[in-house]
Design an enzyme around this catalytic site. Structure first.
Site, short mmCIF file in Angstrom:
data_model
loop_
_atom_site.label_atom_id
_atom_site.label_comp_id
_atom_site.label_asym_id
_atom_site.label_seq_id
_atom_site.Cartn_x
_atom_site.Cartn_y
_atom_site.Cartn_z
N ASP A 27 1.07 -1.12 0.03
CA ASP A 27 -0.08 -0.16 0.02
C ASP A 27 1.14 1.28 0.09
OD1 ASP A 27 -2.36 1.54 0.68
OD2 ASP A 27 -1.38 1.89 2.61
N ASP A 29 0.04 5.26 0.45
CA ASP A 29 0.02 6.38 1.52
C ASP A 29 -0.05 5.69 2.83
OD1 ASP A 29 -0.06 9.33 1.47
OD2 ASP A 29 -1.70 8.84 2.90
N1 PLP Z 1 -8.56 7.38 -2.19
C1 PLP Z 1 -8.24 8.72 -2.48
C2 PLP Z 1 -8.78 9.77 -3.15
C3 PLP Z 1 -6.90 9.15 -1.59
O1 PLP Z 1 -6.36 10.32 -1.73
C4 PLP Z 1 -6.24 8.08 -0.90
C5 PLP Z 1 -5.07 8.25 0.00
O2 PLP Z 1 -4.19 9.19 -0.22
C6 PLP Z 1 -6.89 6.81 -0.82
C7 PLP Z 1 -8.08 6.43 -1.49
C8 PLP Z 1 -6.20 5.70 0.03
O3 PLP Z 1 -5.27 5.18 -0.71
P1 PLP Z 1 -4.30 4.01 -0.49
O4 PLP Z 1 -4.93 2.68 -0.63
O5 PLP Z 1 -3.10 4.06 -0.97
O6 PLP Z 1 -3.91 3.99 1.23
CA CA Z 2 -2.67 3.55 3.16
#
Ligand code: PLP
Ligand code: CA
Length: 310
Positions: A27, A29
């Protein structure tokens, strides 16, 4: 199977767990970076993993960036070079799903971002939107008279910062017109996007819910914890679940998907989850809550570095 225990992955155990794996899914962020800053030590860990011939993939529910943009961000933050095809975002995977599920010539009505549009274009799915939408007149009698494109056979909902009532009206009208033959697809159900300092903004799940409620039906979900995003990876690369580690910061998306797909799951505490939350699930009698417990945890993936030294 035996209950997952969320053990702290100390260097000796880490050596063994990493040694038994040939593939890691990250993953982004909360694991590799927070906002625009790399997690300290994370680029070095990924470089070592790559030097040991581990196969690295990136899996994100964020539908507002293309896979090209992720490859570029990885490069910019000092991670080992990644090809866009190693990145599995909910925008790309939604585009891939529609390219296979829609009949030839059919189009999608899209609530989303320019990145979602770019991924649809890249796989050749005709679509309307994303972009601003306006109601065609002042009253409800006008709202149901906006023109409908006869080619639309799917409604796709992703992160849309221009979400509005007019789009919700159009989505419902396409879904009513097509009935069960019109697909309803959501990129992900994340309900909140956490910001620094405990603040949050509403996530894509809120928009998907609005359309589901209007249409009185459930969307097919692409992103974590849906196994579709994993199946997408597994259909493009040879991935053996028993030799694969899913690394994530969120229990109800990353860890749940990993557990449901038979992967080894590793939680990092650099993102949105605390150990107290894990304890609550662990002590619960409810089997679906125990599915949220990872096999292992680290404070940060930087803690894996000692296990990767010779
Ligand atoms: N959706 C959006 C629009 C986001 O900006 C983020 C994280 O920045 C996520 C979902 C979650 O992303 P991830 O699955 O990489 O944690
Ligand atoms: Ca994440």
């Amino acid at each position: 199977g035996s209950a997952r225990r969320c053990l702290r992955l100390e260097p000796a155990a880490a050596r063994q767990v990493l040694g038994a794996a040939d593939t890691l899914l990250f993953d982004c962020d909360g694991v590799l970076w927070r906002g625009d800053a790399a997690v300290a030590g994370a680029p070095a860990v990924l470089s070592r993993l790559q030097a040991r011939a581990k196969r690295l993939y990136y899996v994100t529910n964020n539908s507002s960036r293309t896979r090209d943009a992720y490859a570029e961000k990885l490069r910019r933050l000092g991670f080992p070079p990644a090809e866009p095809r190693q990145v599995f975002g909910s925008a790309y995977c939604a585009a891939r799903y529609l390219s296979q599920a829609l009949p030839p010539g059919a189009a999608a009505y899209v609530l989303g971002s320019p990145a979602l549009s770019a991924e649809l274009r890249a796989v050749g799915v005709p679509h309307l939107g994303p972009g601003p939408a306006a109601l065609p007149g002042p009253g409800p009698a006008d709202w149901s008279r906006a023109p409908l494109d006869p080619a639309v056979r799917a409604v796709l909902v992703g992160f849309d910062e221009h979400f509005c009532y007019a789009k919700l009206c159009q989505a419902l009208r396409y879904l009513q017109r097509g009935g069960p033959d019109c697909l309803l697809v959501g990129t992900n159900r994340d309900h909140r996007l956490p910001l620094e300092g405990g603040a949050a903004i509403p996530g894509t799940g809120c928009l998907v819910k609005a359309v589901e409620m209007a249409a009185e039906r459930e969307a097919f979900i692409i992103g974590k914890p849906s196994r579709y995003i994993f199946d997408c990876m597994a259909s493009e690369f040879k991935i053996e679940p028993a030799r694969t580690i899913m690394v994530g910061d969120r229990l109800d998306t990353d860890i749940l998907m990993g557990n449901n797909c038979g992967l080894t799951t590793l939680l990092t505490l650099t993102g949105v989850t605390t150990l107290e939350e894990v304890k609550g699930h662990q002590e619960s009698d409810c089997p679906s809550r125990r599915n949220l417990v990872p096999d292992y945890y680290v404070d940060s993936i930087a803690d894996l570095l000692p296990a990767l030294e010779d």
